[in-house]
Every structure is written in C-alpha cells, then in structure tokens.
Design a protein around this motif. Structure first.
Motif, PDB file in Angstrom:
ATOM      1  N   SER A   9       0.826  -1.204   0.000  1.00  0.00           N
ATOM      2  CA  SER A   9       0.000   0.000   0.000  1.00  0.00           C
ATOM      3  C   SER A   9       0.865   1.261   0.000  1.00  0.00           C
ATOM      4  O   SER A   9       0.588   2.218  -0.735  1.00  0.00           O
ATOM      5  CB  SER A   9      -0.925  -0.006   1.217  1.00  0.00           C
ATOM      6  OG  SER A   9      -1.669   1.188   1.289  1.00  0.00           O
ATOM      7  N   SER A  55       2.447   1.675  -3.427  1.00  0.00           N
ATOM      8  CA  SER A  55       1.446   2.177  -4.374  1.00  0.00           C
ATOM      9  C   SER A  55       1.243   3.677  -4.207  1.00  0.00           C
ATOM     10  O   SER A  55       1.111   4.419  -5.187  1.00  0.00           O
ATOM     11  CB  SER A  55       0.110   1.452  -4.175  1.00  0.00           C
ATOM     12  OG  SER A  55       0.160   0.134  -4.647  1.00  0.00           O
ATOM     13  N   GLN A  56       1.215   4.135  -2.956  1.00  0.00           N
ATOM     14  CA  GLN A  56       1.062   5.565  -2.689  1.00  0.00           C
ATOM     15  C   GLN A  56       2.255   6.353  -3.223  1.00  0.00           C
ATOM     16  O   GLN A  56       2.101   7.457  -3.754  1.00  0.00           O
ATOM     17  CB  GLN A  56       0.894   5.793  -1.193  1.00  0.00           C
ATOM     18  CG  GLN A  56      -0.424   5.281  -0.631  1.00  0.00           C
ATOM     19  CD  GLN A  56      -0.487   5.352   0.885  1.00  0.00           C
ATOM     20  OE1 GLN A  56       0.272   6.086   1.526  1.00  0.00           O
ATOM     21  NE2 GLN A  56      -1.391   4.595   1.481  1.00  0.00           N
ATOM     22  N   THR A  87       1.913   6.566  -6.982  1.00  0.00           N
ATOM     23  CA  THR A  87       0.847   7.507  -7.311  1.00  0.00           C
ATOM     24  C   THR A  87       1.332   8.948  -7.170  1.00  0.00           C
ATOM     25  O   THR A  87       1.041   9.807  -8.023  1.00  0.00           O
ATOM     26  CB  THR A  87      -0.375   7.270  -6.410  1.00  0.00           C
ATOM     27  OG1 THR A  87      -0.844   5.930  -6.589  1.00  0.00           O
ATOM     28  CG2 THR A  87      -1.492   8.236  -6.738  1.00  0.00           C
ATOM     29  N   ARG A 146      -0.568   9.034 -11.039  1.00  0.00           N
ATOM     30  CA  ARG A 146      -1.445   8.005 -11.591  1.00  0.00           C
ATOM     31  C   ARG A 146      -1.405   6.813 -10.649  1.00  0.00           C
ATOM     32  O   ARG A 146      -0.325   6.336 -10.283  1.00  0.00           O
ATOM     33  CB  ARG A 146      -0.955   7.587 -12.974  1.00  0.00           C
ATOM     34  CG  ARG A 146      -1.763   6.480 -13.633  1.00  0.00           C
ATOM     35  CD  ARG A 146      -1.028   5.977 -14.865  1.00  0.00           C
ATOM     36  NE  ARG A 146      -1.829   5.053 -15.662  1.00  0.00           N
ATOM     37  CZ  ARG A 146      -1.966   3.767 -15.394  1.00  0.00           C
ATOM     38  NH1 ARG A 146      -1.367   3.224 -14.313  1.00  0.00           N
ATOM     39  NH2 ARG A 146      -2.689   2.984 -16.182  1.00  0.00           N
ATOM     40  N   GLU A 147      -2.572   6.290 -10.272  1.00  0.00           N
ATOM     41  CA  GLU A 147      -2.608   5.144  -9.370  1.00  0.00           C
ATOM     42  C   GLU A 147      -2.286   3.859 -10.128  1.00  0.00           C
ATOM     43  O   GLU A 147      -2.892   3.576 -11.158  1.00  0.00           O
ATOM     44  CB  GLU A 147      -3.988   5.024  -8.721  1.00  0.00           C
ATOM     45  CG  GLU A 147      -4.073   3.916  -7.680  1.00  0.00           C
ATOM     46  CD  GLU A 147      -5.423   3.869  -6.996  1.00  0.00           C
ATOM     47  OE1 GLU A 147      -5.636   2.958  -6.167  1.00  0.00           O
ATOM     48  OE2 GLU A 147      -6.270   4.748  -7.271  1.00  0.00           O
TER      49      GLU A 147
END
Length: 260
Positions: free
Chosen positions: A154, A157-158, A161, A166-167
C-alpha cells in the motif's frame, strides 16, 4: 506545460542530430523504429519541445510555442505499421512540415541511458538505492535496486501515485513487504520472469497482460502496472533539460495526458 530553460543560442539541425546520436549511443541498439532525425525541418534550432509521444496534440502545441524541433520517445515509422502516408500519419507529418519543425525520436536508447534515460530517471524519482542494469537482459533495459526502507504494498502504491500522478494496478500479497525491486519502463510486463529469477520483491513496468497476473501470483512477486506513458515521462524531460543547459536552448516540456 512547463518551461525549463529560456535560452538565447541556436544549434544547427545537423549538429544537434550528430550530438544526440553520440550521446545516446544510437548505433548500439536494434530497435523497432528509426532513432534520430525522423522528419526534417529548419536548419537552425533555438527552441525545442519535448514530449513522450509524437501525437497530433503535441505537434500543435509545439507549433503554438514556435518550436523549431520536437524530441520524443515514441516517434514515427514503426515496424509493421502501414508505409503509406495517409490519414493520421499524413496529418501529423503535414503539420510538422507546415511549421518547418524537425522531429527527433529516441526509443530504446532513451530507455537505456544510464544518466537521463527512462529507467535511470524513474529510479531517481522513486529514491531507489544503487540502481543498476540486469546484465542478462540485452541493451540495458531491465534495472534493479533497493529501497532505503522496506514499504508495504500500500505504501509503495502511494509512492508511485505521488511520483507518477497516476494510481498503479497492483498484483500481489499485501502482507509481503517490498525492499528490493526491478523495473523496466513502458510495455515490459513480460520481463516479470527475469524479475522472479532475480529474487526481488517487486517488479514495475507500464502495462499489464492477462498472463501477468498468474506470473506474479505463482512466483510470489508484487507487480505494479504503473502506466506506459507515466513511467516514460521523465527521460525525455531530462534529455531536453540536458540539451537546454549544454547549448543554451529554449526548452518546453509538454505533457499530453494519456491514462494508458
């Protein structure tokens, strides 16, 4: 759009072409499209525009800032594309010629360059420690390194992003932390088996295929599909900044939004 440098000098088209061929070691690459000058424009260049892909919108916006040349990662004349100049291809080339703008395209040489290349620049943006090429993969296209501190899926991913705006799509076990990683920008999802052989925790590329899901889950690997355009936005910017600084040229980076 952001202007990185307001220069006052010019360089000839031929001198710029020769410099880039040498700087990016173009002759060392076997590629899917010609690298270098693809469409010839005016002989003297003062203002350059950089962008990821030579689409119609980029050409039109470059013309609006009176660019003399456009430099891109994804240019023209790809293998297996129609050879005739009609439709979309005609409109793009006509716009370049109407405004007397040159088009330079650098594909694999821009991915691989150890300083300003897409892979090197993505590592810099993500804060990867000791980024280096994975030698068994030809042309310096697959890189690996480690994070300063392990992150959860997580958290990583942050980070992606935040950096890429962009996620990403994440495949993998959320409970498994990420410390080591491999990456190849663009459409390199099929390098995932090399990443698994390296024993890294995660692999990053731009795109994803149906088979990628099974390759990641069965080999216990995090996979992040972070966007083809998004992962390849930094190399061409760095190249433009390099040229602007070295030759005192005016440089604009124009980002044409692409969610893929």
């Amino acid at each position: 759009m952001s202007t990185h440098h307001q220069g006052s000098s010019t360089i000839t088209r031929q001198a710029l072409s020769s410099y880039l061929d040498s700087f990016l070691n173009v002759s060392a690459f076997k590629d899917y499209a010609p690298n270098g000058l693809q469409v010839e424009g005016k002989s003297d260049i003062r203002t350059i525009v950089t962008g990821v892909t030579a689409c119609q919108a980029l050409i039109e916006q470059a013309a609006a800032v009176n660019a003399d040349a456009i430099l891109v990662h994804h240019g023209f004349f790809w293998k297996n594309e129609p050879e005739i100049i009609t439709g979309m291809k005609y409109r793009r080339i006509k716009a370049l010629m109407d405004h007397d703008m040159s088009l330079f395209g650098y594909h694999l040489p821009l991915d691989a360059h150890h300083g300003i290349g897409n892979n090197a620049q993505l590592a810099y943006q993500l804060g990867v420690i000791s980024p280096r090429v994975y030698e068994p993969v030809a042309q310096d296209l697959l890189w690996h390194g480690h994070l300063e501190h392990p992150l959860s899926a997580s958290e990583f991913s942050q980070l992606l992003t935040k950096v890429l705006k962009r996620e990403p799509l994440h495949i993998g076990d959320n409970s498994k932390p990420i410390s080591t990683l491999a990456w190849c920008t663009g459409g390199a999802q099929d390098y995932i088996d090399y990443a698994a052989q390296m024993g890294v925790d995660a692999f990053i590329s731009g795109e994803v295929s149906e088979r990628t899901y099974h390759a990641a889950t069965e080999q216990g690997l995090h996979y992040f599909a972070a966007g083809h355009h998004a992962t390849e936005q930094f190399g061409i910017q760095a190249l433009g900044q390099h040229l602007a600084s070295k030759f005192d040229l005016t440089h604009h980076f124009i980002d044409i939004v692409n969610p893929v």
